[in-house]
Structure formats: C-alpha cells, structure tokens
Design a protein around this motif. Sequence first.
Motif, PDB file in Angstrom:
ATOM      1  N   SER A 134     -26.951 -11.704 -15.816  1.00 44.83           N
ATOM      2  CA  SER A 134     -26.829 -10.892 -14.762  1.00 44.83           C
ATOM      3  C   SER A 134     -26.370 -11.389 -13.338  1.00 44.83           C
ATOM      4  N   GLN A 135     -25.638 -10.766 -12.525  1.00 46.53           N
ATOM      5  CA  GLN A 135     -25.049 -11.244 -11.266  1.00 46.53           C
ATOM      6  C   GLN A 135     -25.407 -10.150 -10.328  1.00 46.53           C
ATOM      7  N   VAL A 136     -25.743 -10.505  -9.057  1.00 47.08           N
ATOM      8  CA  VAL A 136     -25.849  -9.761  -7.925  1.00 47.08           C
ATOM      9  C   VAL A 136     -24.610 -10.160  -6.822  1.00 47.08           C
ATOM     10  N   LEU A 137     -23.917  -9.267  -6.083  1.00 47.33           N
ATOM     11  CA  LEU A 137     -22.918  -9.669  -5.209  1.00 47.33           C
ATOM     12  C   LEU A 137     -23.305  -8.936  -4.017  1.00 47.33           C
ATOM     13  N   ASP A 138     -23.226  -9.604  -2.883  1.00 46.61           N
ATOM     14  CA  ASP A 138     -23.274  -8.753  -1.322  1.00 46.61           C
ATOM     15  C   ASP A 138     -21.722  -8.252  -1.283  1.00 46.61           C
ATOM     16  N   LEU A 139     -21.708  -6.896  -1.194  1.00 50.10           N
ATOM     17  CA  LEU A 139     -20.265  -6.503  -0.919  1.00 50.10           C
ATOM     18  C   LEU A 139     -20.229  -6.012   0.474  1.00 50.10           C
ATOM     19  N   GLY A 140     -21.182  -6.486   1.480  1.00 54.08           N
ATOM     20  CA  GLY A 140     -21.251  -6.217   2.711  1.00 54.08           C
ATOM     21  C   GLY A 140     -21.396  -4.656   3.189  1.00 54.08           C
ATOM     22  N   SER A 141     -20.572  -4.118   3.721  1.00 62.52           N
ATOM     23  CA  SER A 141     -20.586  -2.530   4.328  1.00 62.52           C
ATOM     24  C   SER A 141     -20.488  -1.780   3.152  1.00 62.52           C
ATOM     25  N   GLN A 142     -19.836  -2.297   1.985  1.00 60.76           N
ATOM     26  CA  GLN A 142     -19.617  -1.471   0.719  1.00 60.76           C
ATOM     27  C   GLN A 142     -20.830  -1.561  -0.173  1.00 60.76           C
ATOM     28  N   GLY A 143     -21.890  -2.270   0.181  1.00 58.56           N
ATOM     29  CA  GLY A 143     -22.974  -2.006  -0.480  1.00 58.56           C
ATOM     30  C   GLY A 143     -23.256  -3.233  -1.464  1.00 58.56           C
ATOM     31  N   ARG A 144     -23.853  -3.211  -2.451  1.00 59.10           N
ATOM     32  CA  ARG A 144     -24.265  -4.166  -3.407  1.00 59.10           C
ATOM     33  C   ARG A 144     -23.266  -4.009  -4.763  1.00 59.10           C
ATOM     34  N   GLY A 145     -22.988  -5.040  -5.371  1.00 55.86           N
ATOM     35  CA  GLY A 145     -22.404  -5.123  -6.767  1.00 55.86           C
ATOM     36  C   GLY A 145     -23.044  -5.835  -7.767  1.00 55.86           C
ATOM     37  N   THR A 498     -20.322  -2.891 -14.964  1.00 59.69           N
ATOM     38  CA  THR A 498     -20.516  -2.994 -13.389  1.00 59.69           C
ATOM     39  C   THR A 498     -21.050  -2.081 -12.774  1.00 59.69           C
ATOM     40  N   ARG A 499     -22.157  -2.433 -11.811  1.00 62.27           N
ATOM     41  CA  ARG A 499     -22.972  -1.336 -11.102  1.00 62.27           C
ATOM     42  C   ARG A 499     -22.975  -1.450  -9.573  1.00 62.27           C
ATOM     43  N   ILE A 500     -22.503  -0.259  -8.714  1.00 58.77           N
ATOM     44  CA  ILE A 500     -22.332  -0.604  -7.407  1.00 58.77           C
ATOM     45  C   ILE A 500     -23.263   0.465  -6.755  1.00 58.77           C
TER      46      ILE A 500
END
Length: 502
Positions: A134-145, A498-500
């Motif tokens: 699993s991977q976590v991405l910081d989407l800034g103002s759009q939240g977390r992916g 994909t989870r947002i």
Amino acid sequence: MVSLEGILKTQIQFKGSFIEGEWHKPERNSVTWEVTSPANIDWVLPSPSFNFDLVPKAVGAGRAAKTNWARLGLHQRVEKVRSFSLEIAKRADLISKLLSLETGKPLSESLAETDLLRSKTESLITEGLKFVSSQVLDLGSQGRGEIHYRPKGLVVVIGPMNLALSLPHGFITAALLSGNTVIFKPSEKTPLSAQVYAEAAEAAGFGPGVFQLLQGGPEMGSRLVRDTDVDGVVATCTFDVGTSIQKEMSQHPQRLLALHMGAKNAAIVWSGTQLDTCAETLVRSAFMTTGQRCTALPRVYVEKSLIQPLVQKVHAAAKELTISHPFDEDPRPFMGPLMSSALKERFFRYTAIAEGEGAEVVMRSKSLDGQGTRLNRKPLPLGYYVTPSIHVVEKPNPKSAYQNHEIFGPDLFFCPIESLEEGISAVNSCGYGLAFSFFGGNEQIFHQVANEIESGLVYWNRGTVGSLSRLPFGGWKKSGNHRPGGIFSLLTMAQVQTRISL
C-alpha cells in the motif's frame, strides 16, 4: 533395467481431487484415463478419474472461503505459504520421481524443478510483495490518496505438462499471498505429482476451500473456465488453447484472464562471440528437456561468415548428448523421451516438412524405440525417444511452416544473415515473442538490438532456458496476453483500489 517398484519404493494410490479440505475419488459416473510413462510405456501408473459434478462443489467451496482467507491478513498468509513450501520440501524426492515418471524428463531436471518451488516462494515473499504494498500520497489541499491492492477472489490455475508444477506454482503462491483462493487444475499427464503437491498444501493447513485440486482432462478445464463464479483464470497452454479460453470468457471481460502460451524463440549470433561457448549454450537451449520447454531455442540467425564453423561445433556437440531413460545412472541422461506419442508424431511431421521446404539436413532425427545409441549401448525401453534434428535454411521465410510453427521437440535450424537489421526482421517476423538471445557484439549493440526485438525475455551471451524467478516472466504477441509471471505474479493476482480522503 530399473523397475517402477524400485523407483518409488512405496505404492502410490490415486486419491482423487482435493476439495474443501477432503479427498474425493468419484466412484459413479466418473471418467477414467490411463497414465503410462513416456519413458517406458510398460510403466502403467495408477489410473486417475474425475467427475464433472465436482466442479460446482469446488467453486462453491472456493467462494465460501475467500472472505475469511483475505481477512486473515498478510502476515498470517505468508506464514501459511511458507509452511506449504516446507511441506513441499519434505516431499521433494517423491514429487521429483513422479514428475520424471509422468513426463520422462531426467531426474536431475525434476529435482531442480522441485527445488525451484522453494526459491519462487521466497522471491515472491521477500521481493515480490513490495510491488503490491500500500502507498499513501499527500495530495495537498485535495487531501490524501491511498493505493491498495485487493484480491480478485477465486482463481483457477491451469497447469501445463512440461513444467507441471514450477510454472503454476508461481501463480498459485502469488494468488494465495494476495488473499485469493485457488483451484489448481493440473495437466492430465501429471496427476500423481500434482496429488503429492496438494498433499503438501493439505499439511500446511490453509483451511477448507483455500487451496483445492481438481483432476481431469481438457473438458474439466473448460468447465472451470466457463463457470462465471470463478473470478479469474491463469493458463499455461498453447496459443490455440489460449484462444479458445479467451473466446469462452469473452462475454465476461470483468474476469481476470492471464495466458502464457506458445513460443518459437530465436537467437542472433554476431561477430565477437566465442564460438565454442556459444555452441555449448545453443545445444543446451535447444535440446534440454528434449526441446519441450516454452523457452527452448529452435531458431538461430548467424552472421554469414560464422555459420559454417558454428554449425559444425553444434553438430559435434549434439552427437555427444546422452539419451536415456530418466532414472539411468550410468550414463546419466541429458535427454529423455518426448512426453507423448502425439508430440513424437508432430516432431517427425515437421522435420519432414523442413526437408520438403528445401532445408539442408545437418543431423536427421531418428526414433530410438528399444534401441541404444553410440554413447549409451544399452537398449532403451519402449518409449518416445528420438535423437536431435538440425537443419540449415537458405533464408528467412515468414510463410514457412517449418520456420514459424512451434514444434515442441529437439529441433534446431540455422539461417545465414548479412546484417543485424536482417536478423532482427527475421526474429520479429514470427508471431511469437517469448525469449531471445543475442551472442557477440558489445553492450551498446546488445541494447540497440534489444530495443528492436519483439520479445518479453532478452538475453545477452546467455541461453534462453533457465529464467530467474526474481525477474518478470512473460511473452509478447502470441506468447502471452500481458499478464507476466515470475516476480510480477502478485501484480497479476491483485486488483488496484484507490482511496481518497480529506
């Protein structure tokens, strides 16, 4: 002459199919077939049987088990899979002997195949799992992916007869690690080695329905493919069989289909190669397992000035190959028999086609029914033994049946080329694209050639047989449908979610 009883030391009984944690040997309305060893047709193995009523039972059990198996968690699944690997190792000697009895391959090859199961398991656990972590991405103002890999569900793995356990094992292990449940449908030629493999799974304690074995012939495979409660199918097969499977599943494109099909592998030999080493490598690639590997090498395109000395060296080496039954100890065999009478008939049909198309015969194959050879004077048992076949063709011909059809036997042809461009064009003109070797040149030339070659596996100064379990394994064009095995098996066995979130 060694006896069947002397090989096995103990009596083997056919136990049937392994379904929902129990063995089922159908007594009524069952289909029974005879299994004889291609190494000695007088060696008759216990007759297997099956019943199509077992299909819905196995599918239902696999679907019922998939939720709890997926919920078990990766750590627990890894421990179960490692336990499976240990149980296989405990049975390695018996599995290897049964593989050699059922396929005719030399015992040394079967021992190597059984040992490969352990290394495949460890490669997937220690290196493959990182591809589906699993991977976590910081989407800034759009939240977390987040990227997660989830199991597909119930997967059917259909095995081939040549590498009857090592090829399906990679996908079986990957499927189990990913949280899928599995039904393994082995080749009808190898029911007993598959049975002992399933006994190892039983001892590992996966739980009812997580791993199941369904014995039977091609129609059993078709029944499983057509069952829409099966979430995915992985098959190692010919191109024609793969096409048939794809048609049967075409109305349900949401189901996974991973195909590993035929091959007509090739090599280019260019200036700068060491001819003695090259010749030894070509012989091994062409004739190991009596040419019955998907990575076997039947086509060699050679710089024109090198072809005569190279052909002479390969011919001389091929004449020195020891052909004998798989359990012979003196001399130990390099080649055993072909795996069936049908393959033997096909082999001689295509060598006749080669001569009919004008190919020069360097080494004419012959049948060794009950005969000895120059290096092995002892009469061979009645089986499907042949000597290698070597030809030289005048030029590449994309319309030639001999040059382009998969033969699946110990046949090798050479063809002169004037340039690398001509060689690359000849290699790519064939519809298959699994394995390719380039001999000679330098690293820059190798990569230039590799960039133009339409093949999933590309080697430099190495043979095509013996791929590494720590790398992806898969073919292009008619050799596969872009679902690689090897270290990438876990990617094939999982689906992306994909989870947002804010």
